[in-house]
Design an enzyme around this catalytic site. Structure first.
Site, PDB file in Angstrom:
ATOM      1  N   LYS A 173      58.075  34.013  32.804  1.00 16.17           N
ATOM      2  CA  LYS A 173      58.464  33.808  34.249  1.00 16.17           C
ATOM      3  C   LYS A 173      57.268  34.010  35.307  1.00 16.17           C
ATOM      4  O   LYS A 173      57.538  35.152  36.144  1.00 16.17           O
ATOM      5  CB  LYS A 173      59.837  34.508  34.656  1.00 16.17           C
ATOM      6  CG  LYS A 173      61.040  33.793  34.097  1.00 16.17           C
ATOM      7  CD  LYS A 173      62.332  34.211  34.924  1.00 16.17           C
ATOM      8  CE  LYS A 173      63.765  33.373  34.142  1.00 16.17           C
ATOM      9  NZ  LYS A 173      63.727  34.305  32.731  1.00 16.17           N
TER      10      LYS A 173
HETATM   11  O1  LIG Z   1      68.538  30.873  35.210  1.00 16.57           O
HETATM   12  C1  LIG Z   1      67.953  31.705  34.313  1.00 16.57           C
HETATM   13  C2  LIG Z   1      66.601  31.645  33.703  1.00 16.57           C
HETATM   14  C3  LIG Z   1      66.428  32.479  32.598  1.00 16.57           C
HETATM   15  N1  LIG Z   1      67.414  33.176  31.944  1.00 16.57           N
HETATM   16  C4  LIG Z   1      67.207  33.974  30.498  1.00 16.57           C
HETATM   17  O2  LIG Z   1      67.920  33.430  29.661  1.00 16.57           O
HETATM   18  C5  LIG Z   1      68.380  34.577  28.932  1.00 16.57           C
HETATM   19  C6  LIG Z   1      69.896  34.362  28.722  1.00 16.57           C
HETATM   20  O3  LIG Z   1      70.166  35.478  27.985  1.00 16.57           O
HETATM   21  P1  LIG Z   1      71.978  35.336  27.587  1.00 16.57           P
HETATM   22  O4  LIG Z   1      71.909  36.730  26.886  1.00 16.57           O
HETATM   23  O5  LIG Z   1      72.259  34.296  26.835  1.00 16.57           O
HETATM   24  O6  LIG Z   1      72.650  35.440  28.804  1.00 16.57           O
HETATM   25  C7  LIG Z   1      67.489  35.728  29.261  1.00 16.57           C
HETATM   26  O7  LIG Z   1      66.410  35.831  28.503  1.00 16.57           O
HETATM   27  C8  LIG Z   1      67.374  35.423  30.814  1.00 16.57           C
HETATM   28  O8  LIG Z   1      65.939  36.233  31.334  1.00 16.57           O
HETATM   29  C9  LIG Z   1      68.547  33.075  32.423  1.00 16.57           C
HETATM   30  O9  LIG Z   1      69.688  33.664  31.961  1.00 16.57           O
HETATM   31  N2  LIG Z   1      68.803  32.325  33.422  1.00 16.57           N
END
Ligand SMILES: O=c1ccn([C@@H]2O[C@H](COP(=O)(O)O)[C@@H](O)[C@H]2O)c(=O)[nH]1
Length: 324
Positions: A112
Site C-alpha cells: 500500500k
Molecule cells: O480494503 C482492503 C485492503 C486490504 N486489506 C488487506 O487484506 C488482508 C485481509 O486480511 P483478513 O485476515 O482476511 O481479514 C489484510 O492484509 C488487509 O490489510 C483489506 O483487508 N481490505
C-alpha cells in the site's frame, strides 16, 4: 495480469492466501523452538524477541505455502506484519516472497505505497528492482513480488511510476478503490460535484491508468482493490471497469462470503481474485485439535492441515458461486 489469470485458470481457483502472521497466529511452541538457534545469531539480547518471531514467521509461512501451493494461484504477504519486527521481519518478508515464487505462486505484495512522483519512483523499485550496474547485468530484485498494492490518494503522479515499473518488469499493481474496512465510507462514499462518489471517480482514474497496458485476457496491469464487504458496489464497479482486474479482500474474517463476491467476477468467471488471510492461516486455532502439549512439529502439521482444508473450502465455495 495475464500471468495471474493463467495461474488462476490452472488451478480453477480465484483465491489468494494472505500471509499476515502475528504472534497470536503462530503456535507458541513453534516460536519457542527457535530460542536457542536465534540466541547465538543476534548481536544483542534486545534483538532476541523480534529475531525469534521473525524466524518463526518464516517457518510458519513455509508450512502454509507448502500446504496450499498446488491448490491456489497466489499468496499475498502483508508487509506491515513483517515491518513490525524491524529488519529481521523485512528479511523474512523478502524470504517469504522468494520462497513462494520458487513454488510457482504469483506473489502479491500488500505494501500500500503512495507518495509524490519522485518518492513513488523509489517505491516502484518493489517491481523493477535495483538498476543493473552495467548493460551486461540484470536488475537485482530483492523483493520477489509479482504485484504490489498502491494507495491513489496522491493522484496520477503518485501512480505513474508504478505503472511504468510494472510495464518494464512485466508485473502488476492493485490500486485501492473501495476498501473493505468499516470506516472506508468516510471518504470513499462522499459525493462529488459531478454526481459521482469519490470511489467511483477513483475507479474511473484506475481504468484510465491501465488503458495502455491491456493484456491478452482483456485486463490491464492496473488492478483495483474492492472489498468483499461491499457486494453491491463491487457488482457496479465490475460493469464500470471492464478492463480492471479486482483484488477482493474481506472474505472470511471480515464477514465477506462467496455470494458477496460473485458479482465482482465477469461473465466468464474471471476478473477477480479473492483474499483470505486470518481465515486460512489461523484455521488451526478453530480446528479443535490444538493442544499446548503438541510438539513444534506436530503444531506445524496442524497448521498445514487446517490451512489446506480452509483453502479447499474457500475454493469450493467460490467455484459454486462464480463458475456457475
Ligand atoms: O480494503 C482492503 C485492503 C486490504 N486489506 C488487506 O487484506 C488482508 C485481509 O486480511 P483478513 O485476515 O482476511 O481479514 C489484510 O492484509 C488487509 O490489510 C483489506 O483487508 N481490505
Amino acid at each position: 495480469m495475464d500471468r495471474l489469470i493463467e495461474a488462476i485458470n490452472n488451478v480453477q481457483n480465484p483465491s489468494v492466501v494472505g500471509l499476515d502472521p502475528t504472534e497470536a497466529l503462530v503456535p507458541p511452541q513453534v516460536v519457542a523452538s527457535f530460542a536457542d538457534e536465534v540466541r547465538d545469531s543476534v548481536d544483542s539480547l534486545d534483538e532476541l524477541p523480534a529475531a525469534q518471531l521473525a524466524v518463526a514467521y518464516f517457518e510458519f509461512n513455509r508450512t502454509i505455502i507448502d500446504a496450499v501451493a498446488d491448490i491456489v494461484p497466489a499468496v499475498k504477504p502483508q508487509i506491515a506484519m513483517y515491518e513490525a519486527l524491524g529488519p529481521a521481519g523485512v528479511d523474512v518478508y523478502t524470504m517469504t516472497c522468494e520462497y513462494a515464487a520458487q513454488q510457482g505462486l504469483y506473489v502479491l505484495g500488500d505494501v500500500k505505497r503512495g507518495d509524490i512522483g519522485s518518492t513513488a519512483a523509489a517505491y516502484a523499485h518493489h517491481l523493477n528492482g535495483v538498476a543493473a550496474a552495467s548493460e551486461d547485468d540484470n536488475a537485482f530484485d530483492p523483493w520477489h513480488e509479482d504485484a504490489v498494492t498502491v494507495n491513489p490518494y496522491l493522484g496520477t503522479d503518485g501512480i505513474t511510476p508504478f505503472v511504468e515499473a510494472a510495464t518494464e518488469a512485466d508485473k502488476d499493481i492493485f490500486v485501492l478503490v473501495r476498501t473493505s474496512n468499516p470506516s472506508s465510507s468516510e471518504l470513499q462514499m462522499l459525493d462529488l460535484a459531478d454526481g459521482k462518489k469519490v470511489y467511483e471517480h477513483v475507479a474511473d482514474l484506475v481504468e484510465g491508468w491501465g488503458a495502455e497496458t491491456i493484456g491478452e485476457h482483456g485486463y490491464s496491469r492496473v488492478g483495483a482493490v474492492v472489498g468483499a464487504t461491499h457486494p453491491e458496489e463491487g457488482r457496479a464497479l465490475r460493469a464500470r471497469m471492464p478492463h480492471t482486474f479486482f483484488l477482493v479482500p474481506g472474505y472470511g474474517a471480515q464477514g465477506g462470503t462467496a455470494q458477496d463476491v460473485a458479482g465482482m467476477f465477469d461473465a466468464d468467471g474471471s476478473g477477480a481474485l479473492v483474499n483470505s488471510s486470518r481465515g486460512i492461516i489461523g484455521a488451526w486455532k478453530k480446528s479443535g485439535k490444538y493442544s499446548e502439549s503438541l510438539s513444534a512439529d506436530e503444531a506445524l502439521d496442524l497448521v498445514a492441515e487446517s490451512a489446506r482444508q480452509a483453502a479447499l473450502d474457500m475454493r469450493d465455495a467460490l467455484r459454486i458461486a462464480v463458475y456457475r
